[in-house]
Design a protein around this motif. Sequence first.
Motif, PDB file in Angstrom:
ATOM      1  N   UNK A   1       0.828  -1.014  -0.067  1.00  0.00           N
ATOM      2  CA  UNK A   1       0.059  -0.037   0.080  1.00  0.00           C
ATOM      3  C   UNK A   1       0.854   1.398   0.113  1.00  0.00           C
ATOM      4  N   UNK A   2       2.027   1.316   0.699  1.00  0.00           N
ATOM      5  CA  UNK A   2       2.816   2.476   0.875  1.00  0.00           C
ATOM      6  C   UNK A   2       3.479   2.585  -0.310  1.00  0.00           C
ATOM      7  N   UNK A   3       4.094   1.603  -1.056  1.00  0.00           N
ATOM      8  CA  UNK A   3       4.725   1.399  -2.285  1.00  0.00           C
ATOM      9  C   UNK A   3       3.891   1.985  -3.399  1.00  0.00           C
ATOM     10  N   UNK A   4       2.689   1.536  -3.287  1.00  0.00           N
ATOM     11  CA  UNK A   4       1.636   2.010  -4.439  1.00  0.00           C
ATOM     12  C   UNK A   4       1.237   3.554  -4.217  1.00  0.00           C
ATOM     13  N   UNK A   5       1.036   4.021  -3.232  1.00  0.00           N
ATOM     14  CA  UNK A   5       0.896   5.508  -2.826  1.00  0.00           C
ATOM     15  C   UNK A   5       1.859   6.343  -3.044  1.00  0.00           C
ATOM     16  N   UNK A   6       3.274   5.816  -2.723  1.00  0.00           N
ATOM     17  CA  UNK A   6       4.504   6.620  -3.115  1.00  0.00           C
ATOM     18  C   UNK A   6       4.672   6.559  -4.582  1.00  0.00           C
ATOM     19  N   UNK A   7       4.252   5.535  -5.143  1.00  0.00           N
ATOM     20  CA  UNK A   7       4.437   5.421  -6.718  1.00  0.00           C
ATOM     21  C   UNK A   7       3.565   6.555  -7.291  1.00  0.00           C
ATOM     22  N   UNK A   8       2.429   6.737  -6.807  1.00  0.00           N
ATOM     23  CA  UNK A   8       1.212   7.892  -7.143  1.00  0.00           C
ATOM     24  C   UNK A   8       1.871   9.175  -6.904  1.00  0.00           C
ATOM     25  N   UNK A   9       2.423   9.262  -5.642  1.00  0.00           N
ATOM     26  CA  UNK A   9       2.974  10.561  -5.185  1.00  0.00           C
ATOM     27  C   UNK A   9       4.065  10.982  -6.186  1.00  0.00           C
ATOM     28  N   UNK A  10       4.846  10.139  -6.539  1.00  0.00           N
ATOM     29  CA  UNK A  10       6.057  10.630  -7.328  1.00  0.00           C
ATOM     30  C   UNK A  10       5.762  10.646  -8.828  1.00  0.00           C
ATOM     31  N   UNK A  11       4.621   9.901  -9.385  1.00  0.00           N
ATOM     32  CA  UNK A  11       4.109  10.201 -10.739  1.00  0.00           C
ATOM     33  C   UNK A  11       3.416  11.401 -10.804  1.00  0.00           C
ATOM     34  N   UNK A  12       2.573  11.582  -9.909  1.00  0.00           N
ATOM     35  CA  UNK A  12       1.632  12.906 -10.118  1.00  0.00           C
ATOM     36  C   UNK A  12       2.343  14.075  -9.545  1.00  0.00           C
ATOM     37  N   UNK A  13       3.603  14.170  -9.304  1.00  0.00           N
ATOM     38  CA  UNK A  13       4.205  15.350  -8.882  1.00  0.00           C
ATOM     39  C   UNK A  13       4.759  16.270  -9.892  1.00  0.00           C
ATOM     40  N   UNK A  14       4.216  17.259 -10.066  1.00  0.00           N
ATOM     41  CA  UNK A  14       4.745  18.170 -11.253  1.00  0.00           C
ATOM     42  C   UNK A  14       5.031  19.689 -10.325  1.00  0.00           C
ATOM     43  N   UNK A  15       4.862  19.694  -9.218  1.00  0.00           N
ATOM     44  CA  UNK A  15       5.308  20.931  -8.368  1.00  0.00           C
ATOM     45  C   UNK A  15       6.719  21.046  -7.940  1.00  0.00           C
ATOM     46  N   UNK A  16       7.206  19.867  -7.747  1.00  0.00           N
ATOM     47  CA  UNK A  16       8.742  19.957  -7.376  1.00  0.00           C
ATOM     48  C   UNK A  16       9.392  20.182  -8.797  1.00  0.00           C
ATOM     49  N   UNK A  17       9.242  19.704  -9.741  1.00  0.00           N
ATOM     50  CA  UNK A  17       9.766  19.785 -10.840  1.00  0.00           C
ATOM     51  C   UNK A  17       9.677  21.315 -11.441  1.00  0.00           C
ATOM     52  N   UNK A  18       8.587  21.902 -11.126  1.00  0.00           N
ATOM     53  CA  UNK A  18       8.416  23.327 -11.424  1.00  0.00           C
ATOM     54  C   UNK A  18       9.352  24.244 -10.738  1.00  0.00           C
ATOM     55  N   UNK A  19       9.657  23.887  -9.326  1.00  0.00           N
ATOM     56  CA  UNK A  19      10.523  24.684  -8.412  1.00  0.00           C
ATOM     57  C   UNK A  19      11.736  24.440  -8.786  1.00  0.00           C
ATOM     58  N   UNK A  20      12.223  23.167  -8.851  1.00  0.00           N
ATOM     59  CA  UNK A  20      13.770  22.824  -8.573  1.00  0.00           C
ATOM     60  C   UNK A  20      14.405  22.510 -10.334  1.00  0.00           C
ATOM     61  N   UNK A  21      13.689  22.423 -11.081  1.00  0.00           N
ATOM     62  CA  UNK A  21      14.272  21.940 -12.212  1.00  0.00           C
ATOM     63  C   UNK A  21      14.056  23.199 -13.215  1.00  0.00           C
ATOM     64  N   UNK A  22      15.070  23.865 -13.792  1.00  0.00           N
ATOM     65  CA  UNK A  22      15.012  24.965 -14.830  1.00  0.00           C
ATOM     66  C   UNK A  22      15.330  24.388 -16.433  1.00  0.00           C
ATOM     67  N   UNK A  23      15.933  23.096 -16.312  1.00  0.00           N
ATOM     68  CA  UNK A  23      16.586  22.532 -17.825  1.00  0.00           C
ATOM     69  C   UNK A  23      15.380  21.913 -18.120  1.00  0.00           C
TER      70      UNK A  23
END
Length: 165
Positions: free
Chosen positions: A65-87
């Motif tokens: 369950x935790x692995x599936x939810x973590x996978x969902x969190x990482x896959x759906x995350x766009x906010x960290x990419x917006x903040x930390x990735x400029x390339x």
Amino acid sequence: MDLKNSLLALIMPLLLSPFFVLVMRTFFANSIPVSILESARIDGAGELRTFARIVLPLSLPVMATVALFSTLNYWNDWYLSMIFISDNRTISLQYLMYRTLLDIQYLTTNSNVSSQISSQGGLLNLPNKTLQMAMAVVGIGPIVLAYPFFQRYFIKGLTVGAVKG
């Protein structure tokens, strides 16, 4: 820490979630019978061996369950990419889809841009809803493929028969 434009900037913030700690603690407290732990202690097993040989195999449903939810969190995350990735070569797919939707929304709602495109001979007839549905299919695709691998661990009652009452 020089994490800008690196994968660690996307991994580290989501690495430990207090919600998952609470879920796992509740599972360990309510689902692992104390009598199994006592019998392992009587048999001479130490804490580490008891955890590795008894508790972890019995806690596969919560780990899945935790692995599936973590996978969902990482896959759906766009906010960290917006903040930390400029390339632009290393942004996540979710952030790329988010930017594309914002660009389409800007083009369809801004009257100055639409009049300039129409005056240059192009028609501004962008498929907004169709594009949103296509991105939803792309966004959910890998999760639909990953779910069957986690599904077999969601079986309840792995401790049935482990303790005679």
